[in-house]
Design an enzyme around this catalytic site. Sequence first.
Site, PDB file in Angstrom:
ATOM      1  N   ARG A  31       0.824  -1.198   0.000  1.00 40.98           N
ATOM      2  CA  ARG A  31       0.000   0.000   0.000  1.00 40.98           C
ATOM      3  C   ARG A  31       0.864   1.258   0.000  1.00 40.98           C
ATOM      4  NH1 ARG A  31      -4.739  -1.872  -0.295  1.00 40.98           N
ATOM      5  NH2 ARG A  31      -5.395  -3.665   0.934  1.00 40.98           N
ATOM      6  N   ASP A  32       0.442   2.249  -0.791  1.00 43.95           N
ATOM      7  CA  ASP A  32       1.127   3.538  -0.821  1.00 43.95           C
ATOM      8  C   ASP A  32       0.858   4.261   0.499  1.00 43.95           C
ATOM      9  OD1 ASP A  32       1.509   6.502  -1.436  1.00 43.95           O
ATOM     10  OD2 ASP A  32       2.114   5.619  -3.349  1.00 43.95           O
ATOM     11  N   ASN A  89       5.518   6.244 -13.501  1.00 44.42           N
ATOM     12  CA  ASN A  89       6.190   7.527 -13.707  1.00 44.42           C
ATOM     13  C   ASN A  89       7.660   7.215 -13.989  1.00 44.42           C
ATOM     14  OD1 ASN A  89       3.809   8.934 -13.055  1.00 44.42           O
ATOM     15  ND2 ASN A  89       4.290   8.795 -10.887  1.00 44.42           N
ATOM     16  N   VAL A  98      10.822   8.130  -6.532  1.00 46.09           N
ATOM     17  CA  VAL A  98      11.631   7.021  -6.018  1.00 46.09           C
ATOM     18  C   VAL A  98      12.178   6.306  -7.240  1.00 46.09           C
ATOM     19  CG1 VAL A  98      11.644   4.867  -4.712  1.00 46.09           C
ATOM     20  CG2 VAL A  98      10.228   6.788  -3.931  1.00 46.09           C
ATOM     21  N   HIS A 102       8.511   1.158 -10.441  1.00 46.06           N
ATOM     22  CA  HIS A 102       7.298   0.829  -9.704  1.00 46.06           C
ATOM     23  C   HIS A 102       6.073   1.326 -10.453  1.00 46.06           C
ATOM     24  CE1 HIS A 102       8.316   4.884  -8.273  1.00 46.06           C
ATOM     25  NE2 HIS A 102       7.037   5.049  -7.933  1.00 46.06           N
ATOM     26  N   HIS A 104       1.858   2.147 -10.033  1.00 49.33           N
ATOM     27  CA  HIS A 104       0.797   2.488  -9.087  1.00 49.33           C
ATOM     28  C   HIS A 104      -0.498   1.865  -9.594  1.00 49.33           C
ATOM     29  CE1 HIS A 104       3.021   5.947  -7.178  1.00 49.33           C
ATOM     30  NE2 HIS A 104       3.693   5.846  -8.318  1.00 49.33           N
TER      31      HIS A 104
END
Length: 117
Positions: A31-32, A89, A98, A102, A104
């Site tokens: 989880r973000d 991104n 970061v 990754h 999302h």
Amino acid sequence: MVTSDCVFCRIVAGETPATVVHETATTLAFRDIHPQAPVHVLVIPKAHHADVAALAVADPGLAGDVLATAAAVAAAEGVAASGFRLVFNTGADGGQDVFHAHGHVLGGVRTGPMVAR
């Protein structure tokens, strides 16, 4: 390869806590900590790659594993049928903050346009 100065590598190594929702031999989903939607899960390769473009070039199979994990997360979180957004991104101008590849997984709400005008 795990780098000690990367927060996501430290999560993979178990040195930094995260709320893990899915794990495979090659990927981790958690989880973000600053969710932008009711469902906001980050999906990362366990191996360090600076961004998704570098990942795709270096290890296309692992890039596929990341996508498969994203799909599994969307299903487990109950947003696969209604729809979800998967965002990668890449680079500073692309909004990456970061520098470990990754994606999302965002869902649980109707999303707006991809890029604000």
